[in-house]
Each structure stands twice: as structure tokens, then as C-alpha cells.
Write a protein that holds these residues in place. Structure first.
Motif, short mmCIF file in Angstrom:
data_model
loop_
_atom_site.label_atom_id
_atom_site.label_comp_id
_atom_site.label_asym_id
_atom_site.label_seq_id
_atom_site.Cartn_x
_atom_site.Cartn_y
_atom_site.Cartn_z
N LEU A 185 -15.14 0.29 -66.51
CA LEU A 185 -16.19 -0.63 -66.43
C LEU A 185 -17.63 0.09 -65.45
CD1 LEU A 185 -14.04 -2.93 -64.14
CD2 LEU A 185 -15.16 -3.40 -66.19
N PRO A 186 -18.69 -0.61 -66.02
CA PRO A 186 -19.78 0.28 -65.62
C PRO A 186 -20.09 0.08 -64.19
CG PRO A 186 -20.33 -2.07 -66.71
CD PRO A 186 -18.97 -1.67 -66.72
N SER A 187 -20.98 0.92 -63.34
CA SER A 187 -21.12 0.79 -62.15
C SER A 187 -22.30 -0.45 -61.54
CB SER A 187 -22.05 2.08 -61.48
OG SER A 187 -21.06 3.20 -61.57
N LEU A 188 -22.05 -0.89 -60.66
CA LEU A 188 -22.83 -2.03 -60.32
C LEU A 188 -24.12 -1.73 -59.96
CD1 LEU A 188 -19.97 -3.84 -58.10
CD2 LEU A 188 -21.07 -4.81 -60.19
N ARG A 189 -25.11 -2.48 -60.26
CA ARG A 189 -26.52 -2.33 -59.97
C ARG A 189 -26.77 -3.46 -59.02
NH1 ARG A 189 -29.69 -2.74 -65.31
NH2 ARG A 189 -28.72 -4.87 -65.21
N GLN A 190 -28.24 -3.29 -58.39
CA GLN A 190 -28.53 -4.06 -57.38
C GLN A 190 -28.80 -5.43 -57.91
OE1 GLN A 190 -31.64 -2.77 -55.17
NE2 GLN A 190 -32.59 -4.83 -54.58
N ARG A 191 -29.12 -5.69 -59.20
CA ARG A 191 -29.34 -6.88 -59.63
C ARG A 191 -28.13 -7.66 -59.99
NH1 ARG A 191 -34.08 -8.25 -62.73
NH2 ARG A 191 -35.81 -6.81 -62.44
N ASP A 192 -26.97 -6.88 -60.18
CA ASP A 192 -25.41 -7.56 -60.39
C ASP A 192 -25.28 -8.29 -59.02
OD1 ASP A 192 -25.74 -6.68 -62.70
OD2 ASP A 192 -24.56 -4.67 -62.15
N LEU A 193 -25.47 -7.73 -57.99
CA LEU A 193 -24.91 -8.01 -56.87
C LEU A 193 -26.04 -9.23 -56.35
CD1 LEU A 193 -24.16 -4.68 -54.94
CD2 LEU A 193 -22.42 -6.30 -55.67
N ALA A 236 -21.63 -5.09 -49.50
CA ALA A 236 -21.33 -4.53 -50.80
C ALA A 236 -22.50 -3.69 -51.19
CB ALA A 236 -21.35 -5.66 -52.09
N LEU A 269 -21.70 -0.22 -49.74
CA LEU A 269 -20.34 0.31 -50.32
C LEU A 269 -20.80 0.84 -51.79
CD1 LEU A 269 -17.62 -2.28 -49.45
CD2 LEU A 269 -17.76 0.13 -48.79
N THR A 270 -21.69 0.33 -52.42
CA THR A 270 -21.89 0.82 -53.80
C THR A 270 -23.06 1.86 -53.76
OG1 THR A 270 -23.47 -1.17 -53.90
CG2 THR A 270 -21.57 -1.41 -55.13
N LEU A 325 -25.97 1.36 -53.09
CA LEU A 325 -27.51 0.85 -53.27
C LEU A 325 -28.39 0.79 -51.96
CD1 LEU A 325 -26.24 -1.84 -55.69
CD2 LEU A 325 -27.61 0.40 -56.19
#
Lengths: 347, 329
Positions: free
Chosen positions: B6-14, B31, B34-35, B37
Motif C-alpha cells: 500500500l502507498p504511504s499516506l499523504r497530508q491530502r489523504d488525511l 494521524a 504518526l505518519t 507529516l
């Protein structure tokens, strides 16, 4: 960290009732900040070429207030239509931005004819600021909103020039900047990210420009005036508000240390308020995990250190004292914080 | 689905999950930490320690420079030298005592590298050595080099790079006269382009002595592109003397080499964006030369449309590159 790992961790910390990850939105290509900066610079230049072309096509246009008003309405109207129709298409939005810039120049020229800024500078500048505020609300585009925010602050600087409010404007801008960024979560939750994020970026840039760019700084200058005692307090409210918010989950000792650092830094750098303004930008950038804004804050503080040398309102001895006091304040704060952290680790 | 792919989460996703109401404010905030960001407690500690240390060192160094520049009447010539030299020596001793590889040692050496300049300037001012200004900057670079190598700290190298640019610009602009000819308007820009291109090669080929991160390469890249852009505009507007415009062909060569390296070998979208801006400036100047005299504002309209079209095209290209590289936030 991917979605599965994140939501498992959130579940373990009790922030989610289950560890299942919600569906992650599909990823669309997004322009990096330097591509948006390129668009902004080129769109602005393109807009000036376009309004220059209209000046060449319609001889005498710039002496005709009704003609300029009509042209401004048409160009800004075209920009609005293109933004609403074009979506994220760069070609369409860039045409819209340039059209709007050209329209704004025409509107400014029309207002200058009607209001005669030589006699009514405050009214003229306030009218321009109102125009920009309307455009921030109307134009559904991040780059345009950022530019309009900066133009609105610039118009307010000119409106306040030579009035008592000039001394309070830098404080108002830095406070507004902090207030916007502290509510980031709220405006995201209210689906207002597209409005407030560019406004926040525009305010951050304006906070720096007001203090760092010499000729802008002289318009709001309080340092050579009889109100010089205000100087240490210019950015203190914004920095204090920011630090209190950032340390709300910290221990009382850490909060007290952070606020003491702000107080000492603002007092020490009282005659060099650009340092506090840059510190504001730097802290917001780091808190938001935005390396570009953090870099901008660093660059702003370095630029201020270089340009501060050439300011004529105080002697080099006074400037050296302000810088030395600020340097000592930072190093002392570092030592005290390190001590507090070490003590915390041992207990 | 396998979690590892799975791709790493970006700020836009959250942000979008928060916007959709899938996560509340506290969860969004945690979140982001933890990521990675948003900074956590340990990140804040490291950041503040470095900021206060380097900021304090820079402010104190600036204060010394301002103080000397004030030429306080109560200080004799010897006292001023003693002050500058003692601060310089104190910075070097501080670096040695703290350890050159520690943050304190690096900050002290940065102060020392900066303080060499005012000391040399005051020396030249006091004894009127008759040296050209460029010699001050050359001496500054030569004296700073050992400390910059010892510190392995990018800000020290940034100071060296900026001073070296001043030295080369002044030497080629005011002193160097090839084959007994007069001063050349283009030569300083050509020299700056070569210097910064060489710096990029060195930073990329032997990264170890120059500290972490890519910003030193980007600084040299911005200087190189600035000089190349001036050469390109000079070429298309034909401002140089006879034979001089040969140097200006360095612009297309530099752009091609930069595109090849930063697109094909080591992707750097920031420098590609700067290169695109340079190309837009030169192409606009080229077209402006032909169309600016068109009657009725037609030339200006054409230029406006050209700038708008080229910049939109460049932005689309950069956006796609960023998407490929997963760089945009």
C-alpha cells in the motif's frame, strides 16, 4: 506509513473503535509549490502584457474611467467564468489568472480616476483592499486567493500609511496569520480548505514582506517614531498565541519555559521586529510539517539580518545590541530547555 | 490486500478523510503525527535545539559585525582587531572544545567562517593594502575552506559558495582582461555559470564533506540558472560586442545539460522548474525582439499569450513529474 498500519495504530491508542481503514481517496496529480510559484509569476507578467495590449489597441483607454471600468468588469468576468468552467486545467486557469490580473489593473486605474489617490489615498487604498477581499471569496482558485490576500494586505499597508493604524498593522497581520493556521483542523472539517489554506499562505508571506522588505517596512515603521516603545510588542501577541496553542498538551514547566522564551525574545529583539515575524513563520511552517514555509521563515530571517544593516532609523550600535541580546536570549533558552528535558528524562 | 504494497499516506489523504468526517479532529491530529507529516515531541526538541543554537550563533556573529562597523570612537585600532580576532579564536576554540562533529561545534565553526570576512575587510580598511575587492573574497574562501571541510556542515559550505560567487563575479567583471582587451559584460556571468556548474558536479560526486540534504545543490543550481538566463537574454537581444555573444551560447548548452542530469540521472523537480522559468524568460525575450513593434498592441498581446501558454505547459509537465515521483503535497 500506509493506511492499514495507521488505523491499526489509532485503534491501539483508543482513537478508533475498530482497526479497519476507511477507503482512501483516489490520488490525482498535484502541482508542487514551485510549479505554482512559476504559474503565479508568469500569470502576473502575462496579465500585465495583456492590459498593455489593450492600452495599445484602444488609444486613450487609460484616460477613460468608464472604459476602464467596463474592461475591468469584462476581464474579471471572463476570469471568473474560466475558473468555474475550467476545473484544474492549468492552461485554462492560467488564462483566467492573467485575465483577472489585467482586469484588476484596469479596475485600479479606473478607481484612481474616480477617487484621485493624491487627495484621497486612504479611500483609494481601502477600495482596492475591498476589491481583493471580494475576489478572495469569488475566485475558486488557490493561486488567485493567495495573490489576492497579498494584494489586500498591500492595499491595507498603503491605506494605513501616515495614519495611527500603520503602527498596528504588522501586529494585526501576524495575529490574523496565527489565528487562521490555528484553526486548520476546523476549516478542513468544514470543507473550506480551498479557501483558508491559500489565505493562510498569503498572510504568512505578507507577515514576512511587511517586516523584511525595506520600503514596505518604512510604511509601517514604528521604530524611529515616538511610539518606539511599541516595538517589542508588535509580534508578541501572535507568537504568544501560537506558542500557547502548540504547547497545550505539554507540561506546565514546558509551557512556562516556552512563554518565557517568547517574552525574552520579543523584548531582546524589540528593535529588530523582523526576527519575531520570521520566528512566527518558521514555527507555523514546522508545526504544519511544511518544509517550504519553514525554509521561507529561515530565508526571511537571514534576509532580515542582511537588510537590517542598512536601516537608517537607529545606529549600528543599537542594532548590534538588539542582535546580541536576541542571540544571548536564544542560547540561554536552549540551555534551560536542555536542562528541563534532561531532568524530565531522569525522572 | 497486502499491507506492504500500500502507498504511504499523504497530508491530502488525511485531510480528505477529515473533510468527509471519517476521522475527527483529535484522530486527524494524531494521524498526522504518526505518519510523520506533523512533528512529534522528539522532532520539536531536535528542531528547537538546532534553531536556537544556530540562530543564537548567527545573531551573535552579526552583532559583532555590526558593532565593528559602527566604528565606535572609544575603540582603538588595536582594540578593534583584538575584538574581532578574539571572537574568531573563541569560536574556533568553542568548536574544538565541543567537538567538531557536535551541533555546537558546527555552529561555532559557521560563526568562524563568517567572521573571517569582517576581519579581512577591517585589515584592508586599516592598512590600505591596495588590494582589489575580489582579493578579499578569494582570501576569505581560501581561509574558510579548511574549516568548512572540518565541519561537514551545509550552511558553512553555503557561505563559502556565496563568497566564491562574489570573488569570481568581481574578478571577471573588474580585473580580468583577456588578451589585453577591455572589460567584458558577459564574462562575469559566464564565469558564475561555470563556477556553480562545477560546484554542482563536486556536491553530487562527493557528497560526504558537504552535509545532509540537497539544498546546497539547489543553491548552486539557482545561481547557475540565474547566470545562464542573463547570458541567454543577452544572446537573443544581441547586446554584446562583436564576438562576445559566443559566450552566450552557454545558455542552451547549460539548459540541455541540466535537463539531462536533473531529469534523467538524478530527478530534481525544483531545479527543473527553475530551468523552465529561465527558458520561458529567454524565449519571451526572443519573441519580444521580433514582435514588440507590432502596431496596435498586437505584439504585447502575443507576448502575453506566449507567457501564459508556456507557463501553463511547464506547470503541466512539472505536475506530471511530481506525480511520478510522488513528491507533491
Amino acid at each position: 506509513m500506509n493506511a492499514v498500519d495507521l488505523f491499526s495504530a489509532l485503534h491501539r491508542e483508543g482513537l478508533r473503535s475498530d482497526a479497519a481503514s476507511p477507503s482512501i481517496p483516489e490520488r490525482k496529480p498535484v502541482s508542487p509549490w514551485y510549479a505554482r510559484a512559476l504559474l503565479g509569476v508568469c500569470g502576473w507578467i502575462g496579465g500585465l502584457f495583456v492590459i498593455g495590449a489593450f492600452g495599445g489597441i484602444f488609444v486613450g483607454l487609460f484616460n477613460n474611467a468608464p472604459g476602464l471600468s467596463l474592461l475591468a468588469a469584462i476581464l474579471v468576468g471572463i476570469a471568473l467564468w474560466l475558473y468555474r468552467r475550467g476545473g484544474d486545467n492549468e492552461v485554462v486557469t492560467q488564462f483566467a489568472f492573467a485575465s483577472s490580473i489585467a482586469g484588476q489593473v484596469a479596475a485600479g486605474a479606473a478607481l484612481a480616476h474616480l477617487l484621485r489617490p493624491d487627495n484621497h489615498q486612504v479611500v483609494f487604498a481601502l477600495a482596492l483592499a475591498v476589491l481583493q477581499l471580494v475576489l478572495i471569496g469569488a475566485m475558486p482558485n488557490r493561486l488567485h486567493r493567495l495573490a489576492s490576500t497579498m494584494f489586500a494586505v498591500a492595499a491595507l499597508v498603503f491605506a494605513a500609511h501616515n495614519t495611527a493604524f500603520a503602527r498596528w498593522l504588522p501586529m494585526a497581520v501576524s495575529l490574523a496569520t496565527v489565528a487562521v493556521w490555528l484553526r486548520e483542523s476546523d476549516w478542513i472539517a468544514k470543507r473550506q480548505d480551498a479557501l483558508w489554506r491559500p489565505v493562510g499562505h498569503g498572510l504568512l508571506l505578507s507577515t514576512l514582506v511587511i517586516e523584511v522588505v525595506p520600503w514596505v517596512e518604512t510604511l509601517t515603521n514604528i521604530h524611529g517614531s515616538s511610539r518606539y516603545w511599541l516595538s517589542p510588542f508588535v509580534h508578541a501577541p501572535a507568537l504568544a498565541l501560537l506558542v500557547l496553542a502548540l504547547t497545550r498538551r505539554a507540561t506546565i514547566l514546558h509551557r512556562a519555559l516556552a512563554i518565557s522564551t517568547v517574552a525574552i525574545l520579543c523584548a531582546a529583539s524589540g528593535l529588530a521586529p523582523g526576527l519575531a515575524a520570521a520566528a512566527c513563520v518558521l514555527l507555523i511552517g514546522f508545526a504544519c510539517g511544511n518544509r517550504a514555509i519553514t525554509g521561507l521563515g529561515l530565508l526571511g530571517s537571514l534576509a532580515y539580518l542582511g537588510l537590517y544593516y542598512y536601516r537608517m532609523d537607529t545606529t549600528l550600535l543599537v542594532k548590534a545590541t538588539a542582535l546580541a541580546a536576541s542571540g544571548v536570549a536564544l542560547l540561554a533558552a536552549r540551555s534551560v530547555m536542555a536542562l528541563a528535558w534532561r531532568r524530565e528524562e531522569t525522572t | 490486500m497486502n499491507a506492504d504494497i500500500l502507498p504511504s499516506l499523504r497530508q491530502r489523504d488525511l485531510n480528505e478523510l477529515h473533510e468527509r468526517g471519517e476521522i475527527d479532529r483529535a484522530t486527524w491530529s494524531r494521524a498526522m503525527q504518526l505518519t510523520g507529516l506533523r512533528p512529534g515531541a522528539s522532532d520539536w526538541r531536535l528542531f528547537l535545539e538546532r534553531l536556537f543554537l544556530i540562530g543564537g550563533a548567527l545573531l551573535l556573529t552579526s552583532a559583532v559585525i555590526y558593532f565593528i562597523a559602527y566604528n565606535w570612537a572609544g575603540l582603538s585600532r588595536i582594540a578593534r582587531f583584538a575584538l574581532l580576532q578574539s571572537v574568531l579564536v573563541a569560536a574556533v576554540i568553542g568548536a574544538l572544545v565541543s567537538g567538531i562533529d557536535t551541533p555546537k561545534g558546527k555552529a561555532a565553526l559557521l560563526a568562524a567562517v563568517i567572521l573571517i570576512g569582517p576581519l579581512l575587510a577591517y585589515f584592508g580598511q586599516t592598512y590600505q593594502t591596495g588590494a582589489d575587492p575580489y582579493q578579499l573574497f578569494v582570501s576569505w574562501v581560501l581561509l574558510a575552506l579548511p574549516w568548512a571541510f572540518a565541519a561537514r556542515f551545509a550552511p558553512c559550505w553555503a557561505v563559502v559558495l556565496i563568497v566564491a560567487n562574489l570573488a569570481v563575479g568581481l574578478w571577471l567583471g573588474e580585473v580580468f582582461r583577456p588578451l589585453g582587451l577591455g572589460f567584458s559584460g558577459l564574462l562575469p556571468y559566464f564565469g558564475l555559470l561555470c563556477l556553480n556548474a562545477a560546484a554542482i558536479v563536486v556536491f553530487e560526486a562527493w557528497p560526504a564533506p558537504f552535509g545532509k540534504g540537497r539544498w546546497l545543490v539547489r543553491l548552486a543550481g539557482v545561481f547557475a540558472i540565474g547566470a545562464a538566463t542573463w547570458l541567454g537574454i543577452w544572446l537573443v537581444l544581441d547586446l554584446g560586442r562583436e564576438g562576445e555573444n559566443t559566450l552566450a551560447f552557454a545558455h542552451p548548452v547549460a539548459m540541455a545539460a541540466g535537463w539531462w542530469y536533473f531529469r534523467r540521472v538524478c530527478l530534481d523537480i525544483f531545479l527543473l522548474a527553475m530551468g523552465a522559468l529561465s527558458a520561458i524568460a529567454v524565449v519571451t525575450a526572443l519573441v519580444a525582439r521580433s514582435v514588440i513593434d507590432l502596431a496596435g498592441g498586437g505584439g504585447l498581446m502575443l507576448l502575453g499569450l506566449l507567457v501564459i501558454g508556456l507557463s501553463a505547459g511547464a506547470a503541466i509537465w512539472l505536475k506530471n513529474l511530481a506525480h511520478e515521483a510522488g513528491e507533491a503535497q
